[in-house]
Design an enzyme around this catalytic site. Sequence first.
Site, PDB file in Angstrom:
ATOM      1  N   LEU A   1       6.598  34.728  40.118  1.00  0.00           N
ATOM      2  CA  LEU A   1       6.128  36.019  39.621  1.00  0.00           C
ATOM      3  C   LEU A   1       4.685  35.881  39.153  1.00  0.00           C
ATOM      4  O   LEU A   1       4.392  35.173  38.184  1.00  0.00           O
ATOM      5  CB  LEU A   1       7.020  36.498  38.480  1.00  0.00           C
ATOM      6  CG  LEU A   1       8.512  36.608  38.845  1.00  0.00           C
ATOM      7  CD1 LEU A   1       9.365  36.695  37.597  1.00  0.00           C
ATOM      8  CD2 LEU A   1       8.753  37.803  39.736  1.00  0.00           C
ATOM      9  N   ASP A   2       3.775  36.552  39.833  1.00  0.00           N
ATOM     10  CA  ASP A   2       2.356  36.418  39.564  1.00  0.00           C
ATOM     11  C   ASP A   2       1.983  37.011  38.207  1.00  0.00           C
ATOM     12  O   ASP A   2       2.414  38.116  37.851  1.00  0.00           O
ATOM     13  CB  ASP A   2       1.565  37.130  40.671  1.00  0.00           C
ATOM     14  CG  ASP A   2       0.074  37.046  40.470  1.00  0.00           C
ATOM     15  OD1 ASP A   2      -0.463  35.933  40.536  1.00  0.00           O
ATOM     16  OD2 ASP A   2      -0.551  38.096  40.223  1.00  0.00           O
ATOM     17  N   ALA A   3       1.165  36.283  37.450  1.00  0.00           N
ATOM     18  CA  ALA A   3       0.532  36.760  36.214  1.00  0.00           C
ATOM     19  C   ALA A   3       1.479  37.581  35.347  1.00  0.00           C
ATOM     20  O   ALA A   3       1.215  38.749  35.048  1.00  0.00           O
ATOM     21  CB  ALA A   3      -0.726  37.564  36.552  1.00  0.00           C
TER      22      ALA A   3
ATOM     23  N   GLU B   1       4.132  32.718  36.526  1.00  0.00           N
ATOM     24  CA  GLU B   1       2.764  32.272  36.262  1.00  0.00           C
ATOM     25  C   GLU B   1       2.353  32.972  34.971  1.00  0.00           C
ATOM     26  O   GLU B   1       2.217  34.195  34.940  1.00  0.00           O
ATOM     27  CB  GLU B   1       1.810  32.657  37.385  1.00  0.00           C
ATOM     28  CG  GLU B   1       0.395  32.168  37.109  1.00  0.00           C
ATOM     29  CD  GLU B   1      -0.684  32.970  37.817  1.00  0.00           C
ATOM     30  OE1 GLU B   1      -1.798  32.442  37.939  1.00  0.00           O
ATOM     31  OE2 GLU B   1      -0.430  34.108  38.218  1.00  0.00           O
TER      32      GLU B   1
ATOM     33  N   HIS C   1      -5.722  21.066  33.977  1.00  0.00           N
ATOM     34  CA  HIS C   1      -7.041  21.142  33.350  1.00  0.00           C
ATOM     35  C   HIS C   1      -7.431  19.807  32.702  1.00  0.00           C
ATOM     36  O   HIS C   1      -8.591  19.382  32.780  1.00  0.00           O
ATOM     37  CB  HIS C   1      -7.063  22.256  32.304  1.00  0.00           C
ATOM     38  CG  HIS C   1      -6.750  23.619  32.867  1.00  0.00           C
ATOM     39  ND1 HIS C   1      -6.856  23.921  34.204  1.00  0.00           N
ATOM     40  CD2 HIS C   1      -6.329  24.764  32.252  1.00  0.00           C
ATOM     41  CE1 HIS C   1      -6.523  25.185  34.401  1.00  0.00           C
ATOM     42  NE2 HIS C   1      -6.199  25.709  33.234  1.00  0.00           N
TER      43      HIS C   1
ATOM     44  N   GLU D   1      -8.735  32.287  19.039  1.00  0.00           N
ATOM     45  CA  GLU D   1      -7.441  32.617  18.441  1.00  0.00           C
ATOM     46  C   GLU D   1      -6.405  31.569  18.843  1.00  0.00           C
ATOM     47  O   GLU D   1      -6.588  30.852  19.836  1.00  0.00           O
ATOM     48  CB  GLU D   1      -6.970  33.997  18.908  1.00  0.00           C
ATOM     49  CG  GLU D   1      -7.880  35.142  18.493  1.00  0.00           C
ATOM     50  CD  GLU D   1      -7.384  36.479  19.035  1.00  0.00           C
ATOM     51  OE1 GLU D   1      -6.443  36.481  19.841  1.00  0.00           O
ATOM     52  OE2 GLU D   1      -7.965  37.516  18.657  1.00  0.00           O
TER      53      GLU D   1
ATOM     54  N   HIS E   1      -3.533  27.113  44.673  1.00  0.00           N
ATOM     55  CA  HIS E   1      -4.459  28.039  45.327  1.00  0.00           C
ATOM     56  C   HIS E   1      -5.510  28.552  44.353  1.00  0.00           C
ATOM     57  O   HIS E   1      -6.684  28.722  44.715  1.00  0.00           O
ATOM     58  CB  HIS E   1      -3.692  29.205  45.956  1.00  0.00           C
ATOM     59  CG  HIS E   1      -3.247  30.238  44.964  1.00  0.00           C
ATOM     60  ND1 HIS E   1      -2.053  30.159  44.292  1.00  0.00           N
ATOM     61  CD2 HIS E   1      -3.862  31.367  44.513  1.00  0.00           C
ATOM     62  CE1 HIS E   1      -1.942  31.203  43.473  1.00  0.00           C
ATOM     63  NE2 HIS E   1      -3.024  31.944  43.589  1.00  0.00           N
TER      64      HIS E   1
ATOM     65  N   GLN F   1      -6.653  27.064  41.462  1.00  0.00           N
ATOM     66  CA  GLN F   1      -7.557  26.042  40.942  1.00  0.00           C
ATOM     67  C   GLN F   1      -8.484  25.483  42.011  1.00  0.00           C
ATOM     68  O   GLN F   1      -9.488  24.847  41.688  1.00  0.00           O
ATOM     69  CB  GLN F   1      -6.748  24.913  40.293  1.00  0.00           C
ATOM     70  CG  GLN F   1      -5.819  25.382  39.190  1.00  0.00           C
ATOM     71  CD  GLN F   1      -6.541  26.146  38.080  1.00  0.00           C
ATOM     72  OE1 GLN F   1      -7.750  26.006  37.889  1.00  0.00           O
ATOM     73  NE2 GLN F   1      -5.808  26.979  37.359  1.00  0.00           N
TER      74      GLN F   1
END
Length: 645
Positions: free
Chosen positions: A290-292, A325, A354, A398, A419, A421
Site C-alpha cells: 500500500l503506497d504512502a 509504505e 538511510h 519534531e 525504486h 531510493q
Amino acid sequence: MNDGSTAWQPTIGAIATPAGTRFRVWAPASARVEVVVYQDSGFGIRDSGGELAPEEVSEAFREVAAYPLEPQGEGWFGAEVQGMGVGARYRYRLDGGDAFPDPASRSQPDGVHAPSAVIDPGAFAWGDAAWAGRPLGELVIYELHVGTATPEGSFEALIPRLAELRALGVTALELMPVAAFPGARNWGYDGVYPYAPHAVYGGPEGLRRLVDAAHAHDLAVLLDVVYNHFGPEGNYLPALTGGKVFTAKHSSPWGAGINFDDEGSQAVRALFLENALHWLHEYHLDGLRLDATHAILDESEVHFLQELAARVRAQAPRPVVLIAEDERNERRVLLPPEQGGLGLDAVWADDFHHQVRRLAAGDREGYYAAYRGSAPDLTETLRRGWYYEGQVYPPHGEPRGTPSEGLPPERFVHCIQNHDQVGNRALGSRLNHDTSLAAFRAASALLLLSPYTPLLWMGQEWAASTPFLYFTDHPEELGRLVTQGRREEFKHFSQFADPALRERIPDPQAPETFARSRLVWEERERMPHAGVQRLYRELLALRAREPALRRRERASWQVTALSPGAVALRRTAEDGALLLVAGLAGELRVNPAERAETAPPSARPWAFVLASEEARFGGAGDWGRLEADGSLHLQGPGAVLLRGE
C-alpha cells in the site's frame, strides 16, 4: 485453489454475466446515467506503445446504443444489459451530456481517454489450484518495474525470468503499480484506473498469465497499489462523482485528499475496498503493498486501512500479506485492532537503508542529514527495526516514530535499494554506482542475513550497471511542467546548485530516459556482475536452510558495533551460531573470541564459511580469512561469515 466466490462477489463496474453485462457506477451529482456502447470505427487504434488522445476518441469510436441505468440510492446507478458481452466498449453518459470511461474499468485497451472494455475474469484457465501462498516469514521480495525489467517491457516477457529468480532464492515478486496510467511510460504512481492492468504491459490476460506462471515456480506475487492519490492526466472520477472523490478536509503532496471521511465517503471507500479484493480474487495475487499510507488521511471511527485489513482477512481466497509504505515509524500500523492498531502485516522501514547509504556512500544532504551513518547507529537500527522511536527528527524539528518493542523482525521490510531510493536520485544511481563493489557486497550480506524481511530491487543481485530514472509520457504541456518540476526538486543539493547543472538531469519525458532504465540481463554473465550474483545466490541459500538464520525471536540474534564502520551480527540456534562481521567503511582488525558479544558458542573456535571478497564473488581473493589466532583483518569494506558449534 479456493476462488473465494462464496465469500466475495464484485459489485462495482462492468461484471460479465451469462446473459450479458451488469453495470454499477457511483454518480451522486447526476439524475440520469446511461451506459453508451461503441463500435470501433477503424481509426487506426494503436494496440501498443501509446494511446488515443482525447480528441481522437470520437473519431476512433462511434456510438451504437445507449441503455439507461436505474437509480439504486445514495448516488448509485446500475442495470444488467442483456446480450452485451465480452469485448464491448462502453462509457457512462451523465444527464444527457458528456460520457466518461468507467472508473472501475477492468480494461482500457486504447488508453485512459478511450471507452472501457468488458472482460470476463472467469474465462482464464488457472493452473494454481494447489497454490497456498507464502507466509510473511518466508518472503524474500524482488521489486520490479514491468516496463523496464525486460527489453519487451511486458508481463509475458517476465515469465522466462521466473525460474532464475526462484533459483536465486527469491520467494516473492513485487510489481510496481500496473493500474492504467496515461501514456506508455510511467512508474505507475500516476494511475487513474485502479482496476485495469496497463494495456502496454499486456493488460488483464498478461497479468493473469504472469501470476499463474509465478505460482508454478513457487513464487508469490505482490502488487503495489495507490490509494492516496490519482494521476494528473485521464482521471474522470471527479466528473463522475461531482468532485466527491476528493475532500477539502485533507490535503496531500498531490493536492486534495481522497475522501475517506467526508460526505459520500462510504462510496469512495467501497471503490478502494473492492479494488483490493478484486486484485486478490480476480488475479490470484498474494498480497498488496500500500503506497504512502501516511498520506491516507481518515478521521473516521474505523480508519480506512483498518477496514481494508479486516475485509481482506475475512474475504480473501487465502492468507495474504498487506505491507504499508509509511514514513512515520508508527507501530499502530502493525498492531491488531484490539490493541488500537490498523492490522497490517509489515511496513517498509527505510531507516536501515538511510544508515547504510550514509555510511557506505557518504550521502549527507536531504533526509540523509538526519542520520549519522555510524556503526553504532546502524547497530541501533538493526536492533529496533527502525531508528527513530520518538527522537526529534531534524528535518521536521519534531519527534518521529514510536518504539518497535514486541514487533517481530519479519514485519519490517529492509532494503539497500528500492525504486524510490534509486529513482528519486537525480541521476537514478544505484548504491553500487556510488560506492565500491566491496562495500556493496558487504551491505548485501548484512541485508540478506539479518532477521528482517529483505527486499531486492531488480538487477541488484548482479550490481546492475543501468540506472533507474524518473520517466513519464504526459501530453506536451503537462510534460513540460513535470520536467521543470523534476529539475527544481534538486536545486537545494550542492551538486545541482548551478542551474546549468540541473539542466543535465535527464528529462522524464524523453524516450531515452526510459530506455536507459531498462535492465541489461546479459551483463550478469560476466564479471564482476556474475560474482555478485553468485554471492547473492549463496547468501540466500544459507538464509533458507540454516536454522540460525530461520529463527526470528529477538533473543536469537544480537548486533554489535565493532568500529566506526563495522558491525557484527550474531544469529543463534540450538545447534550453534553464525557470526557475520560486516565492514562498510574503513579497515578493521578484530578477534571475535576476545569480546563476549562475538565469542564462539563453545570452546571450539569460529570456523570460516565465506567472505564477500573471495575471488569467486569478484573480490580480491583471500582477503578477510581467519588468521591462525582467530583474528580477522578486514583491509577495507567487506563481510566475513563464521560458524560456531
